[in-house]
Design a protein around this motif. Structure first.
Motif, PDB file in Angstrom:
ATOM      1  N   LEU A 156       0.826  -1.206   0.000  1.00 30.76           N
ATOM      2  CA  LEU A 156       0.000   0.000   0.000  1.00 30.76           C
ATOM      3  C   LEU A 156       0.859   1.254   0.000  1.00 30.76           C
ATOM      4  N   ALA A 157       2.002   1.195   0.682  1.00 27.56           N
ATOM      5  CA  ALA A 157       2.912   2.340   0.675  1.00 27.56           C
ATOM      6  C   ALA A 157       3.450   2.598  -0.726  1.00 27.56           C
ATOM      7  N   VAL A 158       3.805   1.525  -1.427  1.00 22.12           N
ATOM      8  CA  VAL A 158       4.281   1.665  -2.802  1.00 22.12           C
ATOM      9  C   VAL A 158       3.188   2.263  -3.682  1.00 22.12           C
ATOM     10  N   LEU A 159       1.949   1.822  -3.489  1.00 21.38           N
ATOM     11  CA  LEU A 159       0.842   2.381  -4.257  1.00 21.38           C
ATOM     12  C   LEU A 159       0.678   3.863  -3.962  1.00 21.38           C
ATOM     13  N   GLY A 160       0.770   4.243  -2.684  1.00 24.76           N
ATOM     14  CA  GLY A 160       0.660   5.657  -2.326  1.00 24.76           C
ATOM     15  C   GLY A 160       1.723   6.493  -3.014  1.00 24.76           C
ATOM     16  N   ILE A 161       2.938   5.985  -3.070  1.00 23.55           N
ATOM     17  CA  ILE A 161       4.028   6.699  -3.741  1.00 23.55           C
ATOM     18  C   ILE A 161       3.760   6.799  -5.236  1.00 23.55           C
ATOM     19  N   LEU A 162       3.261   5.720  -5.835  1.00 26.98           N
ATOM     20  CA  LEU A 162       2.954   5.736  -7.269  1.00 26.98           C
ATOM     21  C   LEU A 162       1.860   6.748  -7.602  1.00 26.98           C
ATOM     22  N   VAL A 163       0.906   6.922  -6.701  1.00 25.93           N
ATOM     23  CA  VAL A 163      -0.202   7.850  -6.945  1.00 25.93           C
ATOM     24  C   VAL A 163       0.314   9.267  -7.174  1.00 25.93           C
ATOM     25  N   THR A 164       1.350   9.659  -6.441  1.00 27.48           N
ATOM     26  CA  THR A 164       1.875  11.019  -6.579  1.00 27.48           C
ATOM     27  C   THR A 164       3.136  11.062  -7.434  1.00 27.48           C
ATOM     28  N   ALA A 165       4.187  10.349  -7.017  1.00 25.80           N
ATOM     29  CA  ALA A 165       5.461  10.411  -7.739  1.00 25.80           C
ATOM     30  C   ALA A 165       5.357   9.799  -9.128  1.00 25.80           C
ATOM     31  N   GLY A 166       4.414   8.890  -9.334  1.00 25.50           N
ATOM     32  CA  GLY A 166       4.257   8.260 -10.638  1.00 25.50           C
ATOM     33  C   GLY A 166       3.976   9.269 -11.742  1.00 25.50           C
ATOM     34  N   GLU A 167       3.278  10.353 -11.411  1.00 29.64           N
ATOM     35  CA  GLU A 167       2.969  11.373 -12.410  1.00 29.64           C
ATOM     36  C   GLU A 167       4.222  12.136 -12.834  1.00 29.64           C
ATOM     37  N   TYR A 168       5.177  12.249 -11.914  1.00 28.30           N
ATOM     38  CA  TYR A 168       6.424  12.928 -12.273  1.00 28.30           C
ATOM     39  C   TYR A 168       7.275  12.052 -13.185  1.00 28.30           C
ATOM     40  N   SER A 169       7.252  10.756 -12.957  1.00 27.24           N
ATOM     41  CA  SER A 169       8.066   9.864 -13.788  1.00 27.24           C
ATOM     42  C   SER A 169       7.520   9.764 -15.210  1.00 27.24           C
ATOM     43  N   ARG A 174       9.116  13.647  -5.440  1.00 21.07           N
ATOM     44  CA  ARG A 174       8.843  13.609  -6.882  1.00 21.07           C
ATOM     45  C   ARG A 174       9.602  12.480  -7.579  1.00 21.07           C
ATOM     46  N   SER A 175       9.829  11.407  -6.867  1.00 21.40           N
ATOM     47  CA  SER A 175      10.570  10.268  -7.424  1.00 21.40           C
ATOM     48  C   SER A 175      10.063   8.988  -6.791  1.00 21.40           C
ATOM     49  N   VAL A 176       9.730   8.004  -7.619  1.00 20.59           N
ATOM     50  CA  VAL A 176       9.265   6.727  -7.087  1.00 20.59           C
ATOM     51  C   VAL A 176      10.369   6.016  -6.305  1.00 20.59           C
ATOM     52  N   PRO A 177      11.577   5.853  -6.866  1.00 20.73           N
ATOM     53  CA  PRO A 177      12.650   5.219  -6.076  1.00 20.73           C
ATOM     54  C   PRO A 177      12.991   6.018  -4.818  1.00 20.73           C
ATOM     55  N   GLY A 178      13.024   7.349  -4.953  1.00 21.56           N
ATOM     56  CA  GLY A 178      13.321   8.189  -3.794  1.00 21.56           C
ATOM     57  C   GLY A 178      12.270   8.060  -2.709  1.00 21.56           C
ATOM     58  N   GLY A 179      10.995   8.023  -3.106  1.00 24.88           N
ATOM     59  CA  GLY A 179       9.914   7.875  -2.140  1.00 24.88           C
ATOM     60  C   GLY A 179       9.971   6.534  -1.424  1.00 24.88           C
ATOM     61  N   ILE A 180      10.224   5.462  -2.199  1.00 21.79           N
ATOM     62  CA  ILE A 180      10.319   4.133  -1.593  1.00 21.79           C
ATOM     63  C   ILE A 180      11.510   4.069  -0.638  1.00 21.79           C
ATOM     64  N   GLY A 181      12.639   4.633  -1.062  1.00 22.66           N
ATOM     65  CA  GLY A 181      13.819   4.644  -0.195  1.00 22.66           C
ATOM     66  C   GLY A 181      13.578   5.417   1.086  1.00 22.66           C
ATOM     67  N   ALA A 182      12.932   6.585   0.977  1.00 22.51           N
ATOM     68  CA  ALA A 182      12.642   7.390   2.161  1.00 22.51           C
ATOM     69  C   ALA A 182      11.667   6.677   3.087  1.00 22.51           C
TER      70      ALA A 182
END
Length: 256
Positions: A73-86, A174-182
């Protein structure tokens, strides 16, 4: 046709964000995997229980799989926002909604409704299924027993709010890898490291970190070492508000 027909309204922003969320295959794959893990682990716990874990709360036992679902679910949350930047979609979104903040609030609101609603339904179904095998053990309980429904809802709230923090991290970085890492480093690992420091003040503070606060919400019986469910909910709400507030502030000030 009048100009008002093209006005950007909260309802239209919500509709647009809902269309994005429900039409992405990653949304349903991630949700499907998350909740399949909850049900599968719950059934394993129910069918293999032999009385060795008698000191563990029943709800905690059957919902052990939510620890795995939390990552999904955390990955999905990150994709919802950072995914648009990628993908670059954020440029079109910001052009359509120049005030920008309604984009973030709509994403957060829709994600909260979907995550909490589905989590509570799956938690309840998993609990009831596990009770088929636990009915003749010391873990036999029902939804009407004190604290059970509160713990099921609390677990869902904890999952949702932690995932909402991840959503905010995605918007902030604004980054999927960055969000997951954080998320992994700051939310999952950092509290465990701080918990090893041999100072009571530090350990007391760690109890209010997101994952620890969520644990206080998902138990029908209160652990003597844990904070109260009310304090846990307040802590999680403050964490989510702080991350989303920071993300909203930067969203207004920087270029997309």
């Amino acid at each position: 046709m009048t100009t008002a027909s093209y006005a950007v309204t909260p309802r239209r922003v919500l509709h647009s964000e809902w269309h994005k969320l429900r039409t992405l295959r990653s949304t349903w794959w991630t949700l499907g995997i998350a909740y399949a893990l909850v049900v599968a682990v719950g059934l394993v716990m129910g069918t293999t229980y032999d009385g060795d874990d008698s000191n563990i709360d029943t709800v905690v036992l059957v919902l052990f799989g939510t620890q795995l679902a939390q990552i999904c679910l955390a990955v999905l949350g990150i994709l919802v926002t950072a995914g648009e930047y990628s993908t670059g979609l954020i440029r079109a979104s910001a052009t359509a909604v120049p005030r920008r903040l309604p984009l973030l609030w709509s994403k957060a609101g829709l994600f909260t409704a979907v995550a909490f609603g589905l989590s509570f339904l799956v938690n309840t179904a998993t609990f009831l299924l596990a009770q088929i095998w636990l009915s003749d053990t010391d873990k036999a309980t029902s939804l009407t027993d004190p604290g059970i429904l509160r713990a099921l809802a609390g677990n869902a709230a904890g999952l949702t709010l932690i995932s909402l923090i991840a959503l905010g991290l995605g918007a902030l970085l604004r980054s999927v890898p960055g969000g997951i890492g954080a998320f992994v480093g700051g939310v999952l690992i950092l509290p465990e490291i701080l918990g090893t420091i041999p100072y009571d003040a530090v350990r007391d503070c760690v109890k209010y970190f997101p994952t620890q606060a969520a644990e206080a919400l998902g138990s029908a019986t209160r652990d003597a070492d844990a904070i109260s469910p009310g304090a846990g909910l307040a802590a999680l709400c403050l964490w989510a508000a702080a991350v989303l507030g920071a993300a909203g502030f930067l969203l207004k000030r920087r270029d997309v």
